[in-house]
Scaffold this active site. Sequence first.
Site, PDB file in Angstrom:
ATOM      1  N   CYS A  26     -81.059 -15.662   2.712  1.00 14.86           N
ATOM      2  CA  CYS A  26     -82.224 -15.912   3.575  1.00 14.86           C
ATOM      3  C   CYS A  26     -82.380 -17.376   3.948  1.00 14.86           C
ATOM      4  O   CYS A  26     -83.223 -17.739   4.761  1.00 14.86           O
ATOM      5  CB  CYS A  26     -83.502 -15.398   2.915  1.00 14.86           C
ATOM      6  SG  CYS A  26     -83.507 -13.619   2.735  1.00 14.86           S
ATOM      7  N   HIS A  82     -90.227 -12.899  19.639  1.00 17.10           N
ATOM      8  CA  HIS A  82     -89.083 -13.667  20.118  1.00 17.10           C
ATOM      9  C   HIS A  82     -89.254 -15.174  19.876  1.00 17.10           C
ATOM     10  O   HIS A  82     -88.784 -16.000  20.666  1.00 17.10           O
ATOM     11  CB  HIS A  82     -88.798 -13.370  21.594  1.00 17.10           C
ATOM     12  CG  HIS A  82     -88.184 -12.007  21.791  1.00 17.10           C
ATOM     13  ND1 HIS A  82     -88.895 -10.853  21.648  1.00 17.10           N
ATOM     14  CD2 HIS A  82     -86.920 -11.634  22.080  1.00 17.10           C
ATOM     15  CE1 HIS A  82     -88.106  -9.816  21.853  1.00 17.10           C
ATOM     16  NE2 HIS A  82     -86.897 -10.259  22.103  1.00 17.10           N
ATOM     17  N   GLU A 121     -91.003  -6.653   6.877  1.00 18.68           N
ATOM     18  CA  GLU A 121     -89.917  -7.520   7.322  1.00 18.68           C
ATOM     19  C   GLU A 121     -88.637  -6.707   7.517  1.00 18.68           C
ATOM     20  O   GLU A 121     -87.826  -7.009   8.394  1.00 18.68           O
ATOM     21  CB  GLU A 121     -89.699  -8.611   6.271  1.00 18.68           C
ATOM     22  CG  GLU A 121     -88.938  -9.796   6.783  1.00 18.68           C
ATOM     23  CD  GLU A 121     -88.895 -10.909   5.752  1.00 18.68           C
ATOM     24  OE1 GLU A 121     -89.601 -11.899   5.954  1.00 18.68           O
ATOM     25  OE2 GLU A 121     -88.181 -10.781   4.747  1.00 18.68           O
TER      26      GLU A 121
HETATM   27 ZN   LIG Z   1     -85.688 -12.993   6.725  1.00 23.39          ZN
END
Ligand SMILES: [Zn+2]
Length: 132
Positions: A26, A82, A121
């Site tokens: 990440c 975005h 997420e």
């Molecule tokens: Zn992430």
Amino acid sequence: MTDNIKIGRVFWFEAAHHLPNHEGKCRNRHGHSYKLLVEVEGPVQAEAPKPSHYIHPEAGMVMDYGRLKQVVTDLVLDRMDHAYLNDIFPNPTAENMVIYIATILKHQLVPAILTKVELWETRNSYAKWERE
Ligand SMILES: [Zn+2]
């Protein structure tokens, strides 16, 4: 006595981020299709007493889904969809994002009260803010 009802709406947006403090993957720049659930609670607004010429546009509702959509679009999606989230947050974890989203929505949905915000997420991972 008035019953309080909860209503909610689900939104989707795409955004990129990286987690600067993360020790794994990440840390690299990557993207998510975020799922955002916003829930509010309130009394069902009264129908106009008869005879009356005025009917409240949200009569029979906690709040209009269209107004909920407009508020979330204006305050959250227009900023985050975005976007590169590190331009908004120093550390864009789902937890930090959900606190921010709840804070900016909290006073914009009257007379309904914000009760829950979930930010997914991935299909398996989410952070949730709930009113105490
Ligand atoms: Zn992430």
